[in-house]
Design a protein around this motif. Structure first.
Motif, PDB file in Angstrom:
ATOM      1  N   ARG A 190       0.794  -1.247  -0.065  1.00 50.84           N
ATOM      2  CA  ARG A 190      -0.053   0.021   0.070  1.00 50.84           C
ATOM      3  C   ARG A 190       0.960   1.224   0.004  1.00 50.84           C
ATOM      4  NH1 ARG A 190      -3.324  -2.964   3.617  1.00 50.84           N
ATOM      5  NH2 ARG A 190      -2.398  -2.253   5.513  1.00 50.84           N
ATOM      6  N   GLU A 191       1.830   0.987   0.565  1.00 49.44           N
ATOM      7  CA  GLU A 191       2.775   2.351   0.767  1.00 49.44           C
ATOM      8  C   GLU A 191       3.750   2.561  -0.345  1.00 49.44           C
ATOM      9  OE1 GLU A 191       6.677   4.277   3.249  1.00 49.44           O
ATOM     10  OE2 GLU A 191       5.429   2.073   3.963  1.00 49.44           O
ATOM     11  N   TRP A 192       4.212   1.352  -1.059  1.00 52.46           N
ATOM     12  CA  TRP A 192       4.995   1.419  -2.024  1.00 52.46           C
ATOM     13  C   TRP A 192       4.743   1.647  -3.540  1.00 52.46           C
ATOM     14  CZ3 TRP A 192       8.502  -2.625   0.872  1.00 52.46           C
ATOM     15  CH2 TRP A 192       9.149  -2.007   1.990  1.00 52.46           C
ATOM     16  N   MET A 193       3.766   0.430  -3.630  1.00 53.45           N
ATOM     17  CA  MET A 193       3.094   0.297  -5.156  1.00 53.45           C
ATOM     18  C   MET A 193       2.912   1.335  -5.883  1.00 53.45           C
ATOM     19  SD  MET A 193       3.301  -2.260  -7.148  1.00 53.45           S
ATOM     20  CE  MET A 193       3.280  -3.856  -6.318  1.00 53.45           C
ATOM     21  N   PRO A 194       2.078   2.302  -5.280  1.00 57.94           N
ATOM     22  CA  PRO A 194       1.703   3.679  -5.969  1.00 57.94           C
ATOM     23  C   PRO A 194       3.046   4.373  -6.558  1.00 57.94           C
ATOM     24  CG  PRO A 194       0.302   3.580  -4.319  1.00 57.94           C
ATOM     25  CD  PRO A 194       1.355   2.295  -4.025  1.00 57.94           C
ATOM     26  N   ARG A 195       3.944   4.379  -5.686  1.00 59.33           N
ATOM     27  CA  ARG A 195       5.384   4.966  -6.040  1.00 59.33           C
ATOM     28  C   ARG A 195       6.121   4.340  -7.025  1.00 59.33           C
ATOM     29  NH1 ARG A 195       8.592   6.289  -1.068  1.00 59.33           N
ATOM     30  NH2 ARG A 195       9.538   7.684  -2.521  1.00 59.33           N
ATOM     31  N   VAL A 196       5.941   2.956  -7.120  1.00 56.28           N
ATOM     32  CA  VAL A 196       6.717   2.148  -8.107  1.00 56.28           C
ATOM     33  C   VAL A 196       5.980   2.478  -9.304  1.00 56.28           C
ATOM     34  CG1 VAL A 196       7.016  -0.166  -8.852  1.00 56.28           C
ATOM     35  CG2 VAL A 196       7.371   0.279  -6.524  1.00 56.28           C
ATOM     36  N   ILE A 197       4.520   2.529  -9.302  1.00 58.25           N
ATOM     37  CA  ILE A 197       3.796   2.653 -10.799  1.00 58.25           C
ATOM     38  C   ILE A 197       4.079   3.951 -11.389  1.00 58.25           C
ATOM     39  CG2 ILE A 197       1.501   2.996 -11.601  1.00 58.25           C
ATOM     40  CD1 ILE A 197       0.657   0.563  -9.737  1.00 58.25           C
ATOM     41  N   ASP A 198       4.066   5.145 -10.434  1.00 61.37           N
ATOM     42  CA  ASP A 198       4.523   6.476 -11.038  1.00 61.37           C
ATOM     43  C   ASP A 198       5.807   6.629 -11.237  1.00 61.37           C
ATOM     44  OD1 ASP A 198       5.095   7.196  -8.496  1.00 61.37           O
ATOM     45  OD2 ASP A 198       3.356   8.507  -8.135  1.00 61.37           O
ATOM     46  N   PHE A 199       6.709   5.632 -10.951  1.00 64.84           N
ATOM     47  CA  PHE A 199       8.399   5.802 -10.822  1.00 64.84           C
ATOM     48  C   PHE A 199       8.747   6.866  -9.839  1.00 64.84           C
ATOM     49  CE2 PHE A 199       7.785   3.842 -14.713  1.00 64.84           C
ATOM     50  CZ  PHE A 199       9.117   3.037 -15.025  1.00 64.84           C
ATOM     51  N   SER A 200       8.132   7.244  -8.877  1.00 64.01           N
ATOM     52  CA  SER A 200       8.703   8.191  -7.611  1.00 64.01           C
ATOM     53  C   SER A 200       9.536   7.366  -6.739  1.00 64.01           C
ATOM     54  CB  SER A 200       7.530   9.052  -7.226  1.00 64.01           C
ATOM     55  OG  SER A 200       6.598   8.168  -6.270  1.00 64.01           O
ATOM     56  N   LEU A 201       9.334   5.888  -6.885  1.00 66.76           N
ATOM     57  CA  LEU A 201      10.151   5.250  -6.402  1.00 66.76           C
ATOM     58  C   LEU A 201      10.766   4.265  -7.334  1.00 66.76           C
ATOM     59  CD1 LEU A 201      11.469   4.232  -3.454  1.00 66.76           C
ATOM     60  CD2 LEU A 201       9.513   2.527  -3.201  1.00 66.76           C
ATOM     61  N   LYS A 202      11.963   4.388  -7.564  1.00 60.86           N
ATOM     62  CA  LYS A 202      12.674   3.750  -8.667  1.00 60.86           C
ATOM     63  C   LYS A 202      13.609   2.531  -7.946  1.00 60.86           C
ATOM     64  CE  LYS A 202      14.283   7.273 -10.849  1.00 60.86           C
ATOM     65  NZ  LYS A 202      13.635   8.596 -10.239  1.00 60.86           N
ATOM     66  N   GLY A 203      13.483   1.496  -8.551  1.00 53.60           N
ATOM     67  CA  GLY A 203      14.337   0.409  -7.955  1.00 53.60           C
ATOM     68  C   GLY A 203      14.790  -0.528  -8.873  1.00 53.60           C
ATOM     69  N   VAL A 204      15.720  -1.309  -8.471  1.00 53.41           N
ATOM     70  CA  VAL A 204      16.290  -2.468  -9.324  1.00 53.41           C
ATOM     71  C   VAL A 204      16.373  -3.814  -8.453  1.00 53.41           C
ATOM     72  CG1 VAL A 204      17.785  -0.873 -10.719  1.00 53.41           C
ATOM     73  CG2 VAL A 204      18.626  -1.614  -8.592  1.00 53.41           C
ATOM     74  N   PHE A 205      16.164  -4.897  -9.251  1.00 57.24           N
ATOM     75  CA  PHE A 205      16.511  -6.089  -8.766  1.00 57.24           C
ATOM     76  C   PHE A 205      17.892  -6.703  -8.604  1.00 57.24           C
ATOM     77  CE2 PHE A 205      15.521 -10.777  -8.949  1.00 57.24           C
ATOM     78  CZ  PHE A 205      14.648 -10.815  -8.114  1.00 57.24           C
ATOM     79  N   SER A 206      18.338  -6.622  -7.400  1.00 60.55           N
ATOM     80  CA  SER A 206      19.838  -7.031  -7.208  1.00 60.55           C
ATOM     81  C   SER A 206      19.917  -8.557  -6.587  1.00 60.55           C
ATOM     82  CB  SER A 206      20.170  -5.905  -6.217  1.00 60.55           C
ATOM     83  OG  SER A 206      20.023  -4.591  -6.374  1.00 60.55           O
ATOM     84  N   LEU A 207      20.125  -9.338  -7.688  1.00 63.31           N
ATOM     85  CA  LEU A 207      20.184 -10.742  -7.086  1.00 63.31           C
ATOM     86  C   LEU A 207      21.484 -11.462  -7.518  1.00 63.31           C
ATOM     87  CD1 LEU A 207      18.857 -13.560  -5.955  1.00 63.31           C
ATOM     88  CD2 LEU A 207      17.867 -13.717  -8.234  1.00 63.31           C
ATOM     89  N   THR A 208      22.027 -11.290  -8.782  1.00 59.23           N
ATOM     90  CA  THR A 208      23.024 -11.816  -9.509  1.00 59.23           C
ATOM     91  C   THR A 208      24.452 -11.297  -8.692  1.00 59.23           C
ATOM     92  OG1 THR A 208      22.421 -12.103 -11.384  1.00 59.23           O
ATOM     93  CG2 THR A 208      24.328 -12.327 -11.458  1.00 59.23           C
ATOM     94  N   GLU A 209      25.543 -12.258  -8.321  1.00 59.91           N
ATOM     95  CA  GLU A 209      26.708 -11.856  -7.743  1.00 59.91           C
ATOM     96  C   GLU A 209      27.822 -12.028  -8.767  1.00 59.91           C
ATOM     97  OE1 GLU A 209      24.943 -12.609  -3.070  1.00 59.91           O
ATOM     98  OE2 GLU A 209      26.590 -13.853  -4.085  1.00 59.91           O
ATOM     99  N   PRO A 210      28.992 -11.495  -8.404  1.00 55.52           N
ATOM    100  CA  PRO A 210      30.034 -11.697  -8.917  1.00 55.52           C
ATOM    101  C   PRO A 210      30.505 -13.105  -9.211  1.00 55.52           C
ATOM    102  CG  PRO A 210      30.607  -9.875  -7.362  1.00 55.52           C
ATOM    103  CD  PRO A 210      29.247 -10.552  -7.208  1.00 55.52           C
ATOM    104  N   GLU A 211      30.584 -13.934  -8.342  1.00 53.41           N
ATOM    105  CA  GLU A 211      30.752 -15.384  -8.553  1.00 53.41           C
ATOM    106  C   GLU A 211      29.430 -16.489  -8.579  1.00 53.41           C
ATOM    107  OE1 GLU A 211      33.961 -16.269  -8.949  1.00 53.41           O
ATOM    108  OE2 GLU A 211      34.658 -14.017  -8.602  1.00 53.41           O
TER     109      GLU A 211
END
Length: 404
Positions: free
Chosen positions: A125-146
């Protein structure tokens, strides 16, 4: 909410009269096609003239970011957008440029899925509206160097909980992430780390500017050159409990995200084929050799037919997968098969496109070289061909062939 005054006559009969041979576009409603037509106009007039220049420089055309956000593509209707619209939005972006599609889906696909699947109802409820309008920009950080293909068992970034007040507390993250697209301009990094207490993977939204976070651009790429991929170092980074994704308690929860996101990559692979095919077709219709257009030669026509066959089969795969997922059926082997097969056909399609354009096919001016190079990154990310094949093989035989 986006409104449009586009008329049926102004929109035209088909958005994809050649690339979509079996007219999957007919599954779209008028309003959905109107939004995609607006996206097409922006891409053709504003984006395409910049692509070769920025691709060669290895930089993202930042002047396109806000106008692309302002198009309101993620949820442009009164009701939630349908899956088929989301798919064709990715398709349209990718038929123009793979980096643009990857940049947009980093927010609209990867990050949004992480919040949709991993966040609690209160957090959503807090984050999703901001994700949709790009006021909270984020990236998926899973892969590692090894750790890439073996990330499920090999994930090495750690999270340690330190209680400081009753009912609250702080997590301390240490480790590194690699190949994270868009990290340098994100507000938060959605980092997955292994809890030292129970050995299970947890998810966290980490402020990109937090103390202990270092974001470095990866140089020397020969694919997706416009997309800014980063190497991220996390050294004693403190994250409050409120910024932990409360529905992520193990890697199984991360796998649920990947299950949904692989279908986005399959749409990208399909869109890349459309862009390469259309560029090659336009070229051979105009280019003359031996007193005739290249398109009049038998061998060229055979290659065009194979390209269209690959593209049509890929579009059929992603449309059917989309229908299943819209009905609530998210299965690992289904999305793995679509990503594996569309990427495999993409590789052949872009190679044939470069081939029929001849010597000019290695220049950026003819477009196909860009698609040819960018396809190599898409072939590998969100699960390599081999990993996705083993997911399908496990479903077929009931036995896992993954090494231990």
């Amino acid at each position: 909410m986006t409104t449009s005054t586009t008329t049926e006559a102004g929109l035209g009969a088909r958005l994809y009269p050649v690339a979509d041979w079996y007219d999957a576009e007919a599954l779209l409603g008028f309003d959905e096609r109107a939004v995609l037509a607006r996206l097409r106009e922006f891409l053709d007039t504003e984006a395409k003239p910049l692509l070769a220049y920025y691709w060669e420089r290895g930089e993202f055309p930042e002047q396109l970011a806000q106008p692309l956000i302002d198009l309101d593509l993620m949820e442009p209707f009164d009701a939630p957008a349908r899956g088929i619209y989301h798919g064709f939005r990715i398709f349209e972006l990718a038929r123009t440029d793979a980096s643009l599609a990857t940049w947009y889906t980093a927010q609209a696909g990867l990050f949004r899925t992480a919040i949709r699947v991993g966040a609690s109802e209160e957090q959503q409820r807090e984050w999703m509206p901001r994700v949709i309008d790009f006021s909270l920009k984020g990236v998926f950080s899973l892969t590692e160097p090894e750790h890439g293909s073996d990330i499920a068992g090999g994930l090495a970034t750690t999270a340690r909980f330190e209680a400081d007040l009753p009912g609250s507390g702080t997590w301390v993250l240490n480790g590194a992430k690699r190949w994270i697209g868009g990290a340098s301009t994100a507000d938060v990094l959605c980092v997955f780390a292994r809890d030292v207490a129970d050995g299970q993977v947890k998810g966290f939204l980490v402020d990109r500017n937090a103390h202990g976070v270092t974001v470095e651009k990866i140089h020397g790429k020969a694919s997706l050159r416009m997309m800014q991929n980063a190497h991220i170092t996390l050294a004693g980074v403190q994250v409050p409990e409120s910024m932990r994704l409360h529905n992520v308690d193990s890697f199984k929860d991360v796998a649920a995200m990947l299950r949904a996101m692989r279908s986005d990559v399959a749409w990208i692979a399909t869109g890349i084929q459309a862009g390469a095919f259309e560029a090659a077709l336009a070229y051979v219709r105009e280019r003359r050799q031996f007193g005739r257009t290249l398109g009049s030669f038998q061998l060229v026509q055979e290659k065009l037919a194979r390209m269209l066959g690959n593209l049509t089969a890929s579009l059929a795969l992603v449309v059917r997968l989309n229908e299943q997922q819209s009905q609530g059926s998210y299965r690992d082997p289904d999305s793995a098969l679509a990503k594996m097969q569309t990427s495999l056909m993409m590789r052949e399609t872009v190679a044939l496109a470069r081939e029929v354009v001849g010597g000019n096919g290695i220049t950026l001016a003819a477009d196909v070289a860009r698609f040819h190079a960018d396809a190599e990154a898409v072939y590998s990310y969100e699960g390599t061909h081999e990993v996705n094949a083993l997911i399908v093989g496990r479903a077929l035989t009931g036995e896992s062939a993954f090494t231990h």
